[in-house]
Write an enzyme that holds these catalytic residues in place. Structure first.
Site, PDB file in Angstrom:
ATOM      1  N   ASP A  76       0.827  -1.195   0.000  1.00  0.00           N
ATOM      2  CA  ASP A  76       0.000   0.000   0.000  1.00  0.00           C
ATOM      3  C   ASP A  76       0.870   1.257   0.000  1.00  0.00           C
ATOM      4  OD1 ASP A  76      -1.697   2.138   0.647  1.00  0.00           O
ATOM      5  OD2 ASP A  76      -2.892   0.927   2.030  1.00  0.00           O
ATOM      6  N   ASP A  98      -7.805   2.348  -7.752  1.00  0.00           N
ATOM      7  CA  ASP A  98      -9.112   1.690  -7.656  1.00  0.00           C
ATOM      8  C   ASP A  98     -10.148   2.714  -7.197  1.00  0.00           C
ATOM      9  OD1 ASP A  98     -11.361   0.126  -7.009  1.00  0.00           O
ATOM     10  OD2 ASP A  98     -10.113  -1.542  -6.352  1.00  0.00           O
TER      11      ASP A  98
END
Length: 197
Positions: A76, A98
């Site tokens: 991440d 996303d």
């Protein structure tokens, strides 16, 4: 595709790529390994507009290896920001994150741009640092603009309009972007400058 294309076009700049999608990170690492073994840049990216003029494939400097200026983090990117020194980045590029489109299920809390995320971005960006965003999701684009309008202006964030030419920060037309265009989605390019609070 864009990370490697940018690094190839700007060998004096350092790049850090982060991707939670491990297959994507592995593809980039594989291309980097092949480039190091052959001393030739990966050249399969479909470049956008003026980025084609700056394209080069073979490395002429014997002391420099292709992609010596790139590091990859499999994880991440927002969590990675906590490990990066303050005011050390000139720019952050978010190519097609996303959009977590199902807001009825509460998915919007997973979107990369959040009020708290702005604090992390501010900490690592140099004064006048830029945040670039590319998305083909209209709702996500509106979400990001709303976050910056509601939470960013008082903290020194200003949208740059028109967005700077993509050839410097998004030189390749990625496989994802190409698919979206073929499906009729519009690409939205945004840029914010952080001047400080």
């Amino acid at each position: 595709e864009n990370l490697l294309a940018s690094a190839k076009m700007n060998p004096a700049r350092c790049y850090i790529g982060a991707d939670v999608h491990q297959p994507g990170a592995c593809i980039a690492l594989g291309r980097m390994e092949e480039a190091a073994n052959t001393n030739t840049y990966w050249d399969q990216a479909m470049l956008h507009g003026s980025a084609r003029a700056a394209d080069r494939t073979r490395v002429e400097d014997a002391t420099f290896k292709p992609y010596d200026n790139v590091r990859i983090y499999c994880g991440d990117g927002i969590k990675l920001l906590h490990s990066i020194p303050a005011q050390s980045l000139s720019a952050i590029v978010l190519p097609f994150p996303d959009p977590w489109p199902n807001t009825l299920s509460g998915h919007s809390k997973f979107r990369v741009i959040q009020p708290d995320t702005l604090l992390s971005l501010e900490r690592v960006l140099k004064c006048n640092g830029m945040l670039y965003l590319a998305t083909d999701d209209v709702a996500f684009d509106e979400w990001c603009r709303d976050i910056f309008d509601e939470h960013g202006k008082e903290r020194g964030w200003y949208e740059i309009q028109p967005c700077p030419d993509r050839s410097d920060w998004l030189p390749a037309i990625s496989t994802y972007e190409e698919k979206g265009v073929k499906e009729g989605r519009c690409i939205n390019l945004r840029c914010w400058r952080h001047l400080g609070p």
